[in-house]
Structure formats: C-alpha cells, structure tokens
Design an enzyme around this catalytic site. Structure first.
Site, PDB file in Angstrom:
ATOM      1  N   ASP A 167       0.860  -1.180   0.000  1.00 30.31           N
ATOM      2  CA  ASP A 167       0.000   0.000   0.000  1.00 30.31           C
ATOM      3  C   ASP A 167       0.898   1.232   0.000  1.00 30.31           C
ATOM      4  O   ASP A 167       1.993   1.213   0.580  1.00 30.31           O
ATOM      5  CB  ASP A 167      -0.887   0.047   1.247  1.00 30.31           C
ATOM      6  N   ASP A 209      -1.555  -2.566  -4.345  1.00 31.10           N
ATOM      7  CA  ASP A 209      -2.617  -2.962  -3.420  1.00 31.10           C
ATOM      8  C   ASP A 209      -3.451  -1.721  -3.100  1.00 31.10           C
ATOM      9  O   ASP A 209      -4.027  -1.125  -3.996  1.00 31.10           O
ATOM     10  CB  ASP A 209      -2.015  -3.609  -2.175  1.00 31.10           C
ATOM     11  N   ASP A 239      -4.585   1.895   3.558  1.00 33.79           N
ATOM     12  CA  ASP A 239      -5.305   0.855   4.293  1.00 33.79           C
ATOM     13  C   ASP A 239      -5.128   1.075   5.791  1.00 33.79           C
ATOM     14  O   ASP A 239      -4.026   1.404   6.260  1.00 33.79           O
ATOM     15  CB  ASP A 239      -4.812  -0.537   3.897  1.00 33.79           C
ATOM     16  N   ARG A 284     -13.810   0.566  -2.888  1.00 35.07           N
ATOM     17  CA  ARG A 284     -13.227   0.778  -1.555  1.00 35.07           C
ATOM     18  C   ARG A 284     -12.893   2.243  -1.308  1.00 35.07           C
ATOM     19  O   ARG A 284     -11.750   2.627  -1.176  1.00 35.07           O
ATOM     20  CB  ARG A 284     -11.985  -0.084  -1.354  1.00 35.07           C
TER      21      ARG A 284
END
Length: 431
Positions: free
Chosen positions: A209, A248, A252, A304
């Site tokens: 990430d 990714d 996050d 997301r």
C-alpha cells in the site's frame, strides 16, 4: 557607481518579484491536529513530532537520508521534511533500481506462469522452487521500499512538489503520527503472487500500500495525494484471465488501528483505494477502527472508498468523481461486517451508465446513516435506493448505526464541499 546601483536595484526587484509559492509559506511541520477534528482528536489528540528538539528535525532529499531520519521506526519525537522527489527504489548511493535488480534464485515471470497455470497446477496455492524464488526476490524489494514510521513522528512535504515514489510507508504499532502535504506515488510490486482461490476465479495479489496503518493509533493524514502514477494497473497485461496487479491499496487502515482522521486528501486513478478493517473474522477490531474521513476527493477509483469492517466511520463532505470512460467501476462505500458508517453531505459525480444504486454495496453489513447526499447535483437517499434496487442480492441497510459523531468541524452542504474539495484537496494545497 551607477552600474552598482542598477545591480542592487535589479537584485532587490528579483527578490520582490519571486512568487509566494508554498515553499515560502508558514512552517507547518510543528502543526498539531485541531481539537474536535475527527476521531484522531479524541483521548488527548494527535501532535506528531511537534515537540521534537532541533537535533531531531530533518530535511531529507533521498532515500538514505529518509531512512536515517526514520531511525528504524523509533519513538523519539521527530520531524521529517521531505524536499523534492524521493525514490525508494534506489540503492544507498542513489542509483535507481528496477525489478531485475531484486530478482534472485532463478525467478522469472515466464517460468512462474508456466509452473502455476491453473490448467495444469490446479487450485492449490503456489509452492515449490518458483514460489520460493518469488518470495526471495520480493523480500529483496521489501528491504528497499518498506519504510516504517515510529510513534511521535511528523512527516511533511516541503512546498508544492514533495513526492515519495515507490515506497510503502507503514505506520505499524505506533501512536501519534502526522503525515501531511505529501504525494505518495506508485508503490509498485515487482513480484505479485497468484492466489488461485481469491474471488472464485483467482487473482493476483500485490504486497504494498502507499500508506498502511497497522495497529496504529492517533494518526492524522492531511493534504496527501495518493495514486499509481507512473505504472497504472490498467496498462498491465492479463495472466490467467486476470489483470496482473502491481498495486494494493492507496491507504489501508487495519489490524485494530484506531483514532484516525484523514482530511483534505486526494485518492486517484486506482482500483481498491481504502480498506478499513482487513477481515470478517478479525473480531479483535471490535471497538477500534474509529476513523473520520472529511474533505477528501476520490477520483477515478474503482472501489473501496472506503470499504469498512467493524469500525465507526464518519464520512462527511467528501467528493467522488467517476470519469466518463470508467467501465470497471464497482462501488464507492462498502458496508462490511459489524461496521457503522455515518455519512453526511457527500457529493457524487458519475457518467450516465452508473446509477445511484451502484454507489453503496453491502458486504455482510447493514448499518449506514446517510443524509445530505447529492448525485450528479440532485439530492438522493442512498439507503432507500440501495434497498429498493439491491433487494434480494444484498442485505438491506438500516439508518440505525448506534452512534452519533461529535468530533468534527463545520459540515457544509454537499454542493459547497464539492467545490471546495476540488480546489483544495491534495498535496501542495495547504492554505
């Protein structure tokens, strides 16, 4: 004498005529989070490295200097100012590194694909020499690009063009961290792994990430721009009928992280932008993952934005833009297991083939309070639309989320927030 006076006058005019760029603006490196500015203001607030002594204030211009300033993720109060562009994929002398420099033990993508082709390998997880070689190669890249941030740290970009490229900035088991005014670009994984059973059809999984919070508390992310700029996944080839993903998440927030505020940031040109809570079975996240997202822009994001599990998330005055050519768009707000999302005055702009019913997806969750939402300039009720159009395929949503946000600034109308976020979100735009 006359020439000397002219030279002095010219020099003075040159100074006076220099534009007031962000480089000349006030020093923001000792700023702390305002009281009541989201969940990160709770329980003592977030001050980052504001108390650092002068010996722990660093201006860094390359990876080696940044690594030294981070000090292995130490908890010593520190301020790290990033000047210009820092590329994590460089050696200790600053020489650029590419995927070939990390490759070891006989790994090659062609051999890997031949070894684990589902038509011959089946659905078992990859194992054996090529998977071991992939892991060894990935470990070599991780040594370069994974940068750990410790407690009591402020990382701030200088001016309008501070960039951290190719890095995975990780705030892991740390408290009291501020990241501001920084572009985080292209956390590119040279060695994605094939996961045969993901999503039923299998999928490629990247490791990094741009920014990852794991067990982190009291974190303020502000005026950050995060994207895949440089290597968009849309340009990657397809293997085993799935895109060979190199990235990714953009940001996050997982592993029982808590008390986080993300403000005035821009997330762009990416598939899975932001995950809050990493698994349905992670029951240790209960009572944690309290996150505020306000005045952020999600532009050209497939899904997301965010997807939430367990957390109490306050989502207000954010701007969502889906481009006209976005034929892979899936959803924006994901309501997951035991999550409680309180969404207020968010603005969505989409092309005609995307409907309001597409904006929210229930992933084994049901609690979503929403008010003041606009969709292409018109007010909509996301709950009513979701329940009417997705009945039978997803769980119905309820407005009873069990909590009411109290830590927040002024909440503007979605229309006003849409305009202000378009002008003010992202790196280089701190007033």
């Amino acid at each position: 004498m006359r020439l000397r006076r002219i030279a002095l006058l010219t020099a003075l005019l040159g100074v006076l005529c220099v534009p007031a760029h962000a480089d000349d603006a006030r020093d923001i490196s000792r700023d702390t989070l305002d009281p009541n500015d989201g969940w990160a203001a709770a329980d003592g607030g977030t001050t980052g490295g504001s108390t650092a002594d002068e010996a722990h204030v660093f201006t860094v211009r390359n990876r080696s200097e940044l690594v030294r300033a981070l000090d292995g993720g130490s908890d010593t109060p520190k301020i790290i100012r990033i000047a210009g562009t820092i590329d994590a994929n460089t050696d200790d002398r600053g020489r650029p590194l590419d995927c070939a420099d990390y490759t070891t033990d006989g790994y090659s993508l062609r051999t890997y694909l031949a070894a684990y082709d589902p038509r011959t390998w089946g659905s078992a997880k990859p194992s054996g020499p090529q998977e071991e070689a992939r892991r060894a190669s990935a470990a070599r890249q991780a040594e370069r690009v994974v940068l750990r941030v410790g407690s009591n740290t402020t990382i701030v970009g200088l001016g309008r063009n501070a960039v951290l490229k190719g890095a995975s900035l990780q705030i892991s088991d740390a408290d009291n961290v501020i990241v501001r005014n920084l572009e985080l670009r292209d956390a590119y994984d040279c060695f994605p792994v094939w996961q045969p059973n993901t999503g039923g059809l299998g999928d490629w999984k990247a490791a990094y990430d741009n920014l990852w919070l794991r067990g982190a508390t009291h974190v303020w992310i502000d005026h950050v721009t995060a994207s895949d700029k440089g290597h968009p996944d849309a340009d990657e080839p397809t293997y085993f009928a799935r895109t060979y993903l190199r990235h990714d998440g953009l940001l996050d927030i997982t592993n029982a992280s808590d008390l986080v505020t993300v403000s005035w940031s821009r997330f762009a040109d990416h598939d899975k932008a932001m995950l809050i809570g990493n698994g349905d079975s992670a029951t240790g996240d209960r009572g944690r993952l309290r996150v505020t997202l306000h005045h952020n822009e999600f532009d050209s994001v497939v899904q997301r934005a965010p997807r939430v599990r367990f957390g109490q998330v306050h989502l207000y005055n954010n701007r969502y833009v889906v481009p006209a050519d976005a034929h892979d768009y899936r959803y924006s707000i994901g309501v997951g297991t035991e999550s409680a999302v309180h969404a207020e005055n968010n603005a969505f702009t989409t092309p005609g083939h995307i409907e309001a019913a597409d904006l929210v997806k229930s992933w084994n969750g049901s609690a979503l309070h929403q008010s003041g939402t606009t969709f292409n300039g018109y007010p909509v009720d996301l709950l009513a639309i979701h329940n009417a159009y997705n009945s039978g395929s997803e769980r119905d949503l309820t407005a009873d989320v069990g909590w009411t946000p109290t830590l927040h600034g002024r909440i503007d109308s979605a229309e006003r927030a849409d305009r202000e976020v378009a002008r003010g979100a992202g790196a280089g735009r701190i007033p």
